[in-house]
Design an enzyme around this catalytic site. Structure first.
Site, PDB file in Angstrom:
ATOM      1  N   SER A 149      -9.008 -27.185  19.450  1.00 31.94           N
ATOM      2  CA  SER A 149      -9.827 -28.222  18.827  1.00 31.94           C
ATOM      3  C   SER A 149      -9.069 -28.792  17.647  1.00 31.94           C
ATOM      4  O   SER A 149      -8.208 -28.126  17.052  1.00 31.94           O
ATOM      5  CB  SER A 149     -11.159 -27.640  18.333  1.00 31.94           C
ATOM      6  OG  SER A 149     -11.865 -28.577  17.533  1.00 31.94           O
ATOM      7  N   TYR A 162     -15.753 -21.499  13.059  1.00 29.49           N
ATOM      8  CA  TYR A 162     -15.262 -22.138  14.281  1.00 29.49           C
ATOM      9  C   TYR A 162     -13.827 -22.637  14.082  1.00 29.49           C
ATOM     10  O   TYR A 162     -12.963 -22.446  14.951  1.00 29.49           O
ATOM     11  CB  TYR A 162     -16.184 -23.296  14.656  1.00 29.49           C
ATOM     12  CG  TYR A 162     -15.728 -24.092  15.849  1.00 29.49           C
ATOM     13  CD1 TYR A 162     -15.903 -23.619  17.151  1.00 29.49           C
ATOM     14  CD2 TYR A 162     -15.137 -25.342  15.691  1.00 29.49           C
ATOM     15  CE1 TYR A 162     -15.496 -24.351  18.250  1.00 29.49           C
ATOM     16  CE2 TYR A 162     -14.725 -26.084  16.780  1.00 29.49           C
ATOM     17  CZ  TYR A 162     -14.906 -25.591  18.056  1.00 29.49           C
ATOM     18  OH  TYR A 162     -14.486 -26.337  19.142  1.00 29.49           O
TER      19      TYR A 162
END
Length: 256
Positions: A149, A162
């Site tokens: 990501s 995250y």
């Protein structure tokens, strides 16, 4: 974009929705026998029917990446029922939204168990079999694509844990590329920016979503289709010289 994946077996984790479902559709449309892996089998059955109706080939295996026995069973079942895995799209991932001071051990383990530990051991299970094949045959062209990501490259608000997990996936990718490249296995990572999926669709119509959009270079959010090109690049036989790459697909967000 199209590439020839005929006679390739592609395993996609987290294929029951979102990016995983899109990756599976794209691989199948380009000729791969695509193995759909996730916990939600009914969703996988619907996706398989869709792929087959479009002329593709798909197979289903149950997979919980947080359980080692499930990982080993899914990889073994795949190779027993459809053949050796040529392509792994290591896509399973989860997230929660909270400030670092509010994160609990449960939140932390929830994300690290899936995003890091799960991704690592899925890749390990597939790579072990690819390496064994490579020692028996010349010219293996294995492909592992880890879905990281943009959050692994820069800190995003309210998803600090995250971000930590995806940074780990990026470094994991580089380590795998160095160690496994000699066996004909190319390991690369895609770092998507903000992509609209069913999991986050409602966010973009809120005040928080509007603020996020306003910070993006072109004031727009991506769609799963925007990742088709980079995925096909990394799984194609022609990408033999791309190994250990960390590719941002974020519409310029990481450089803004």
């Amino acid at each position: 974009m199209r590439t020839n994946l005929t006679e390739k077996v592609a395993l996609v984790t987290g294929a029951s929705s979102g990016l995983g479902a899109r990756f599976a559709r794209v691989l199948a449309a380009n000729g791969a026998l695509t193995v759909l892996a996730a916990r939600r089998l009914e969703r996988l059955k619907d996706l398989r029917a869709e792929i087959e109706a479009a002329g593709g080939a798909a197979h289903i295996v149950a997979l919980d990446v947080t359980e080692q026995e499930s990982i080993e069973a899914a990889v073994e079942q795949t190779e027993r029922e459809v053949g050796p895995i040529d392509i792994l799209v290591n896509n399973s991932g989860v997230s929660t939204v909270q400030r670092l001071t509010e994160a609990t051990p449960v939140d932390y383990d929830f994300m690290f168990d899936t995003n890091v530990k799960g991704a690592f051991f899925v890749a390990q299970a597939v790579a072990r079999r690819m390496i064994a094949r490579s020692k028996q045959q010349q010219g293996l062209r294995g492909r592992i694509v880890n879905i990281a990501s943009i959050a692994g490259l820069r800190v995003l608000p309210d998803v600090g844990v995250y971000c930590m997990t995806k940074a780990a996936v990026i470094h994991m990718t580089r380590s795998q590329a160095v160690e496994w490249g000699r066996y004909g296995i190319n390991v690369n990572a895609i770092c998507p920016g903000y992509i609209r999926t069913e999991m986050n669709d409602a966010v973009w119509d809120t005040e928080r979503g509007a603020k996020l959009l306003d910070r993006l270079p072109r004031r727009r959010v991506g769609t799963p289709e925007d990742l088709d090109g980079v995925l096909l690049l990394l799984v194609a036989d022609e990408s033999q010289f791309i190994n250990g790459a960390i590719i941002a697909a974020d519409d310029g967000m990481s450089v803004a």
